[in-house]
Write a protein that holds these residues in place. Structure first.
Motif, PDB file in Angstrom:
ATOM      1  N   ALA A 328     -18.764  45.524  -9.441  1.00 23.40           N
ATOM      2  CA  ALA A 328     -18.879  44.124  -9.884  1.00 23.40           C
ATOM      3  C   ALA A 328     -17.919  43.865 -11.046  1.00 23.40           C
ATOM      4  O   ALA A 328     -17.261  42.822 -11.109  1.00 23.40           O
ATOM      5  CB  ALA A 328     -20.312  43.806 -10.282  1.00 23.40           C
ATOM      6  N   GLY A 329     -17.837  44.829 -11.957  1.00 25.55           N
ATOM      7  CA  GLY A 329     -16.890  44.703 -13.060  1.00 25.55           C
ATOM      8  C   GLY A 329     -15.462  44.608 -12.552  1.00 25.55           C
ATOM      9  O   GLY A 329     -14.675  43.772 -13.002  1.00 25.55           O
ATOM     10  N   VAL A 330     -15.125  45.461 -11.578  1.00 28.25           N
ATOM     11  CA  VAL A 330     -13.775  45.450 -11.018  1.00 28.25           C
ATOM     12  C   VAL A 330     -13.471  44.093 -10.394  1.00 28.25           C
ATOM     13  O   VAL A 330     -12.392  43.526 -10.596  1.00 28.25           O
ATOM     14  CB  VAL A 330     -13.622  46.557  -9.948  1.00 28.25           C
ATOM     15  CG1 VAL A 330     -12.275  46.422  -9.243  1.00 28.25           C
ATOM     16  CG2 VAL A 330     -13.768  47.931 -10.566  1.00 28.25           C
ATOM     17  N   ILE A 331     -14.416  43.565  -9.628  1.00 24.09           N
ATOM     18  CA  ILE A 331     -14.153  42.291  -8.936  1.00 24.09           C
ATOM     19  C   ILE A 331     -14.073  41.142  -9.937  1.00 24.09           C
ATOM     20  O   ILE A 331     -13.216  40.264  -9.814  1.00 24.09           O
ATOM     21  CB  ILE A 331     -15.210  42.042  -7.852  1.00 24.09           C
ATOM     22  CG1 ILE A 331     -15.143  43.171  -6.810  1.00 24.09           C
ATOM     23  CG2 ILE A 331     -14.984  40.687  -7.176  1.00 24.09           C
ATOM     24  CD1 ILE A 331     -16.228  43.121  -5.767  1.00 24.09           C
ATOM     25  N   ASN A 332     -14.944  41.158 -10.950  1.00 29.03           N
ATOM     26  CA  ASN A 332     -14.826  40.133 -11.989  1.00 29.03           C
ATOM     27  C   ASN A 332     -13.452  40.168 -12.647  1.00 29.03           C
ATOM     28  O   ASN A 332     -12.884  39.138 -13.008  1.00 29.03           O
ATOM     29  CB  ASN A 332     -15.915  40.330 -13.052  1.00 29.03           C
ATOM     30  CG  ASN A 332     -17.213  39.604 -12.693  1.00 29.03           C
ATOM     31  OD1 ASN A 332     -17.191  38.466 -12.232  1.00 29.03           O
ATOM     32  ND2 ASN A 332     -18.342  40.270 -12.878  1.00 29.03           N
ATOM     33  N   LEU A 333     -12.910  41.357 -12.792  1.00 32.99           N
ATOM     34  CA  LEU A 333     -11.606  41.497 -13.442  1.00 32.99           C
ATOM     35  C   LEU A 333     -10.443  41.202 -12.513  1.00 32.99           C
ATOM     36  O   LEU A 333      -9.489  40.534 -12.880  1.00 32.99           O
ATOM     37  CB  LEU A 333     -11.419  42.930 -13.937  1.00 32.99           C
ATOM     38  CG  LEU A 333     -11.826  43.230 -15.347  1.00 32.99           C
ATOM     39  CD1 LEU A 333     -11.669  44.710 -15.589  1.00 32.99           C
ATOM     40  CD2 LEU A 333     -10.987  42.436 -16.331  1.00 32.99           C
TER      41      LEU A 333
END
Lengths: 409, 409
Positions: A328-333
Motif C-alpha cells: 500500500a505504501g508503494v502504491i501510494n508513492l
C-alpha cells in the motif's frame, strides 16, 4: 533533412553514420519478425520497413547464415505456385544462460531466441554457511553443465547473466546481500575465468530486477507499470514504470524487504527494526506455520494451506497483511496498477492475494477509482534465472550486427 | 544525413519539417541565454549554436521585440570601440501566475522570466469548512489582485498554474483532496471564466509536484534525484528522478502522507490506519506540542523549540521519527540521495533533520556507503506557488515561438 525510412533516429544517434545503417536495419528487420503476429515474408518486410526487396533479402540472408532467423513454409502448397516462406526467430542459434544464486537454491536455465527454456537445473542448498568463493564454485558447475547441454543441442552460448539477492555495483560486484552474508564479492573476478564464459560477457544484477524484466517480456503487452515482488528468504522488488525497469538514482532501488512495517518491531539482519522481511519473508511464514524443520517445507505449507490447516492459513494471512501494508505504501508513492507476486509468493498467491488486496483497498488513497491488480508471476519460481537468460537474448536481438561479427568458436 | 548543427533531433522529432526550424532555433538561442554564466553576445551565440550571425541576429531581434530578451552593456566602454552588448532574459515581459490552495492558506505569486518573484500574497484561512466554489471565489480575488499588479508593473500574464493538496486528473479536476474534503471539483470549469485567465491557459497540479519542480529549478545543478516533502496539514511528496518529476503510472504518485507507519495505529481521514499524516502532519505536531489553540501556532512552535521547551522538542522528535520511518521506506524503494523538507517542515528542518537522519542511517540498507542528504527547501513555505508560476515561465522559455505568435491584448 529526410531520414531513410527504415532507420529510426533516437536522441542518442543524432550523427548516425552511413556505416551503422546496416546495423540499424538488421535490428529493425529482426524486431519486426520478433513482434509479428505471423511469420512475415521478405516481401512483407520490404513493405513494412520501406527498404528495397534486394536490401531486405541481403539482410535476411545474413541473419539466416548467422542462425538468428529460420525460414518456415507459411502457406500449404496449392497448385503450381511456390510456397510463401515466412521468417521466424531461430531456435537453433544463440541461447542466453541465466543463473541465480539465492539463499536456499541455485538455478541455471538456457533460453533461446524465441524465448523457450531449453535447459533448466535447480540445486536446493542452504548457502548461508557457504563462503562466496565456494558458492560460486557450485555455480561454475552449473555453468559447465549448461554449456555441455548447449553443445549437445547444437546451441551457441551468447552470454551469461547472474541474478543475486542483493545490491550489485555497475561492475558486477555484490556490495551487500544481507541474507547470504555477502559483502563486496567481486563475482566477475571469481567467475569470469570460466572457459565457457570467457569472451562471451557476464553481467550480474539484482534478482528481483531480472525477474521483473522477464515478467515484462513474458507478460501481456499492456503490463507497463507494475511492481514485481520476489518473495524468498529475503524480499526484493523490481519496479517497472512505463515499460522500463526503474533502477533508482544509483541502481539500488526496490529494497522492499527493508521497508519498515512495524517501526518498533522485530530486529532485522540489516540492522533495522520491523522490516517487512521479518514478517513476510519465507522463513517468517514457515516459522508462523510451524514448518521450520524437515524437508520441503514450502510444499508442506502449500499442502497444509490447501486443506485449510488453521496454523498455516493464519501464518499466510499474517504475512500477507504485512506485505499488503508495505505494498500500500508503494502504491501510494509510485501509483503502479499491478502487483506481481513472484518467487515463493507465486504458488502461494491464492492465499496471499486476498489479504494483500484488502490492505490495498483500505490504505491506498486512489484505490476506489483506480483498481490495482494482484496476480502471481507468469514465470514461476525460477523467474530471476529465466529473466537473466532473457536479458542476454534481448541483447542479441537488439544488436544482431554484433552477434554476426563475433569471432567464430 | 547531416543535421543542421543548431537543431538537436530527439526521438520525437524524426520528421522535423523546415517550417519548425525557426521554432527550434528560437528555443535553442533562448536556452543558451538562460543557462549562460554571463550574458552572451550575438557573436557568442553564433559560435555556440553553429548558426550564422545573420540568423542569430534575426532570432534575437524577434525575441527582443517579443519582450523575452533584454540587451545589457556587458563591458564598460574603454577607448573608442563600441560596447559589447550581452543578452539576458527580460524582466519586463511575460510572468507566470502561481496559485496555491492549501488547507489553511491561499497564496498567489508572480514570477518573471529570470525567475524573480514580482508579487506575493498569502491569505491565512481555514478552508476546511469552506465549500469548494467559495474557496475558488477567494482564489479569484487573488487572481484579480495579481493581474492588477502585473498591469501596474507593465508585465504580461503568460498563464496560470494552481497547486492543490490532492489528486488531480489530467483535465484539472481535483479528484480527491482529503484534508480539504474536496472530491471531483472541476477547477477549470469554476475558475477558467475569470477574465484574467481566459485564453491564457490554466493548469492544475498537485502542490508537492509543483513545489518539487520549483526546487529542481532553484536548486543546485546536481540535484537530479530527490524527494521533496511538503509538510502541511497533509503530507505530500514530489519525486524527482534523473532530473524529471516522476508522476507515477496514472499521475497520482507521491502520496507519502498515507504511507502506513504504524499499521494498527491512529485512524486517518482517508479511511486507513496509522498513516504518516497522523504522526507527522502539522496538526499532529501542534497537538503533541500542546499548541492547538490560539493564533500563529507554527511561530509559537518554532519559538518554543528554539528555547528548548521539552514538550515542543518531544513533539518534533516524535514527528520526525515517524517521518524518518516513512522516508527510509522511500529510499529503500527508490534510492534517491536527497530529501528536501518543504512546507512547514522547512523552518523546522533544524529540529526535524537529525531524527530523520537517524532513522535513515538505521533503516536504509545502502546508507552506510551511499549517504543521504536531508535539507530544508530553498523556496520556503510558498514553494508550491512559486513552483507553479515557474512552470508557466518554463513553458514560455521552451516554446518561445508560441509566445511570439500569441494574439496581442
Amino acid at each position: 533533412m529526410a531520414q531513410p525510412a527504415a532507420m529510426p533516429v533516437g536522441a542518442a544517434s543524432v550523427a548516425v553514420r552511413q556505416a551503422s545503417l546496416r546495423e540499424h536495419n538488421l535490428a529493425l528487420v529482426l524486431r519486426h519478425i520478433a513482434t509479428a503476429a505471423r511469420p512475415p515474408s521478405r516481401a512483407d518486410l520490404a513493405t513494412i520497413t520501406g527498404l528495397t526487396r534486394a536490401t531486405v533479402s541481403a539482410l535476411v540472408d545474413d541473419l539466416i547464415t548467422g542462425r538468428l532467423l529460420s525460414e518456415v513454409v507459411r502457406t500449404p502448397r496449392s497448385g503450381a505456385g511456390r510456397p510463401a516462406l515466412g521468417l521466424t526467430l531461430a531456435g537453433h542459434g544463440p541461447v542466453g544462460l541465466g543463473l541465480e544464486i539465492n539463499v536456499d537454491y541455485l538455478a541455471a536455465v538456457l533460453v533461446d531466441l524465441p524465448g523457450a527454456v531449453r535447459h533448466r537445473a535447480v540445486r536446493r542448498i542452504d548457502l548461508r554457511p557457504v563462503p562466496p568463493a565456494e558458492a560460486l564454485a557450485l555455480v561454475a558447475e552449473l555453468i559447465t553443465e549448461a554449456g555441455t547441454e548447449a553443445d549437445r543441442q547444437d546451441l551457441v552460448l551468447a552470454g551469461t547473466a547472474l541474478a543475486v539477492p542483493g545490491l550489485v555495483s555497475a561492475t558486477g560486484v555484490v556490495r551487500l546481500a544481507p541474507n547470504l552474508g555477502w559483502r563486496d564479492v567481486d563475482v566477475p573476478a571469481l567467475l569470469g575465468g570460466h572457459p565457457m564464459l570467457s569472451g562471451r560477457g557476464l553481467s550480474v544484477d539484482n534478482e528481483a530486477n531480472l525477474a521483473a524484466l522477464g515478467e515484462l517480456h513474458a507478460g501481456p503487452p499492456d503490463s507497463a507499470n507494475f511492481i514485481y515482488i520476489s518473495g524468498e528468504v529475503g524480499i526484493g522488488a523490481g519496479i517497472v514504470l512505463h515499460g522500463t525497469l526503474f533502477r533508482g538514482a544509483r541502481g539500488w532501488s526496490g529494497e522492499l524487504g527493508h521497508v519498515p512495517v512495524h517501526p518498533d518491531g522485530r530486529p532485522c539482519r540489516c540492522g533495522g527494526l520491523g522490516c517487512l522481511e521479518q514478517y513476510a519473508g519465507q522463513e517468517a511464514i514457515l516459522a508462523g506455520a510451524g514448518l521450520t524443520d524437515g524437508p520441503t517445507p514450502l510444499a508442506r505449507l502449500i499442502e497444509a494451506a490447501g486443506r485449510d490447516e488453521p496454523t498455516a492459513r493464519r501464518a499466510l494471512v499474517e504475512a500477507a497483511t504485512a506485505l499488503g501494508v508495505a505494498i500500500a505504501g508503494v502504491i501510494n508513492l509510485l501509483d503502479v496498477d499491478t502487483v506481481v507476486l513472484g518467487g515463493v509468493y507465486a504458488p502461494l498467491a491464492g492465499w496471499l492475494g486476498p489479504p494483500v488486496e484488502a490492505e490495498i483497498r483500505r490504505r491506498v488513497l486512489t484505490a476506489a477509482w483506480s483498481p490495482v491488480t494482484v496476480r502471481p508471476a507468469l514465470l514461476g519460481g525460477d523467474g530471476a534465472a529465466v529473466g537473466a537468460a532473457g536479458s542476454v537474448v534481448r541483447t542479441v536481438l537488439e544488436q544482431p550486427a554484433r552477434w554476426l561479427a563475433r569471432p567464430l568458436r
